[in-house]
Design an enzyme around this catalytic site. Sequence first.
Site, mmCIF file in Angstrom:
data_model
loop_
_atom_site.group_PDB
_atom_site.id
_atom_site.type_symbol
_atom_site.label_atom_id
_atom_site.label_comp_id
_atom_site.label_asym_id
_atom_site.label_seq_id
_atom_site.Cartn_x
_atom_site.Cartn_y
_atom_site.Cartn_z
ATOM 1 N N ASP A 194 -2.542 -1.501 -3.873
ATOM 2 C CA ASP A 194 -2.807 -0.122 -4.225
ATOM 3 C C ASP A 194 -1.463 0.604 -4.252
ATOM 4 O O ASP A 194 -0.947 1.012 -3.219
ATOM 5 C CB ASP A 194 -3.747 0.498 -3.194
ATOM 6 N N HIS B 86 -12.224 1.198 -4.391
ATOM 7 C CA HIS B 86 -11.397 0.399 -5.297
ATOM 8 C C HIS B 86 -12.193 -0.834 -5.724
ATOM 9 O O HIS B 86 -13.260 -1.122 -5.174
ATOM 10 C CB HIS B 86 -10.114 -0.065 -4.612
ATOM 11 N N TYR C 155 0.858 -1.186 0.000
ATOM 12 C CA TYR C 155 0.000 0.000 0.000
ATOM 13 C C TYR C 155 0.895 1.237 0.000
ATOM 14 O O TYR C 155 1.391 1.658 1.040
ATOM 15 C CB TYR C 155 -0.931 -0.013 1.210
#
EC number: 3.1.11.2
Length: 278
Positions: free
Chosen positions: A155, A269, A115
Amino acid sequence: MPTKPLRIATINTNGVRAAFRKGMGGWLDGRDVDILAIQEVRASTEDLEQLLGPDWDIVHDPATAKGRAGVAIASRHRAAIHRVELGPSEFDSAGRWLEADYEVNGTVVTVVSAYVHSGEAGTEKQVEKYKFLDAMEKRLPELQKHNELAVVMGDLNVGHRTLDIKNWKGNVKRAGFLPEERAYFDRFVGAEGEPGYNDGAGLGWVDVGRKHAGDVDGPYTWWSWRGQAFDNDTGWRIDYQLASPALAARVKDYAVDRAAAYDERWSDHTPVVVDYAI
């Protein structure tokens, strides 16, 4: 009988407890996922165990600040080794980088849930993002030395190419599409238009999504909750599976599980799901 492909998925849940309240459990029940990387967990390990149930082996690295970030990997296979360190000792990567090794049909696959900071141009937040990307760039070659079958997913908060952002012209000076950020991906997978792009250039990693989709807009993986972004497909492709060359050669299918309608979304997302022949 042919062996079933290994199905690996990644999703930024934007808070896993909220995602389950909105329908993530139904998606997971019907998707036959073997290994699931989660970002923005924002919950405890006990919460994850309760939500996912006893059939999942869970490794989890929470953020230093409670209720922020957090990465996890849940699997139908037990993790043989897992690691959370990234970058120099003074750098706080807690809740943002988690590695695990899984033995699947006698083969070890290394999985990373990552992340990357969202950043903010011209601020200390952007400095922290560059520190993380620097550490990631250093770690990627080490991962391949550790295991030629590796995937870094999650991500990553950067749109590499203009194809990755619907409104790219309006975002060239914003975090997520800054030239300095995109240059990291040039080094990871190669630069657009140069020999070997996404096929051995740079550090040799393969952007599975772009390899599968080709030179088309998107498919996007994040849309703002505000306005008509989702309905108009004004999105960003910032959720990736970056595979080592040996693992990329085993890709059998790639999917972006975009919700059918705005009110069916359970995160801002969407899951990115890849099948690998293992």
